[in-house]
Design a protein around this motif. Structure first.
Motif: not given
Length: 237
Positions: A158-176
């Motif tokens: 599940i590492r790929d799913a975790v990395e993809a979610h971390l990437t989206s979280m980083h993008r969301s934090a910057v957008a926020a």
């Protein structure tokens, strides 16, 4: 000669396996509980304010965009942590209580800023400051949760799913954080320039409400897209 019998050892009421499982689940359970509290409080306040607005005689063109945008931000706050709650497996700390409760307060205030007085909305000019606070708290909350996920070991499958979610979280934090800066500038412009020098412009605030509504819809769409990507990367889902 009879030997003294040893007392039978009692089975422990809480073993290490059960405690470990509880610790792993506690973070997710806390997230779900606080999210349910947030939504319940926000929806109750939204219904109350909506009833006041309907009876105020104020044109819906002024308050309806802000009402819909506020409800959109409730959905953003609730659905934005759904994937994250699935991966939080550590014991919650003070941030897991303070940040969600601050988010709940800002969502409550979003609707409270729309409470009418006679035929006016006296607090509407400060609605933008509340949205800015909501966004910046959300950015810090996302960063806090991403740090927890980075510090957790996950199975390779599940590492790929975790990395993809971390990437989206980083993008969301910057957008926020960027969104917080934008709404803070809007609030300061209204308070320091529009209100004292061009108060007639305030009648067009519904346009800013539509902008906020469009932003909330865009964020919800992004969250749903990231959720589908996350599910596609998890085996057997």
């Amino acid at each position: 000669m009879l030997l003294p019998t040893m007392p039978a050892q009692r089975r422990p009421e809480l073993d290490v396996g059960t405690l470990t499982a509880r610790i792993r689940d506690h973070g997710r359970e806390t997230q779900l509980f606080l999210s349910s509290v947030l939504v319940s409080v926000a929806v109750a306040n939204a219904a109350y304010v909506f009833a006041l607005l309907l009876g105020s005689g104020i044109t819906p063109m002024l308050w309806l965009p802000f009402m819909l945008a506020s409800f959109g931000f409730v959905l953003v706050t609730f659905s934005g942590t759904s994937n994250t709650s699935l991966m939080v497996v550590s014991l919650p700390d003070w941030r897991d209580g303070v940040l969600p409760l601050l988010q709940a307060m800002t969502v409550f205030l979003m609707f409270s800023m729309l409470i009418p007085t006679h035929s006016t909305l006296p607090l509407l000019n400060d609605w933008y400051a509340v949205v800015a606070a909501h966004a910046i708290i959300g950015g810090f909350w996302i960063r806090s949760l991403s740090g927890r996920i980075n510090g957790t070991r996950y199975e390779l499958a599940i590492r790929d799913a975790v990395e993809a979610h971390l990437t989206s979280m980083h993008r969301s934090a910057v957008a926020a954080i960027s969104s917080a800066g934008f709404w803070l500038m809007v609030w300061l412009s209204i308070r320091l320039w529009v209100l004292p020098e061009h108060p007639t412009f305030l009648r067009f605030q519904g346009i800013l409400g539509l902008v906020a509504l469009a932003i909330s819809i865009g964020v919800i769409t992004t969250i749903e897209r990231d959720r589908r990507i996350f599910a596609a990367l998890v085996p057997d889902v």
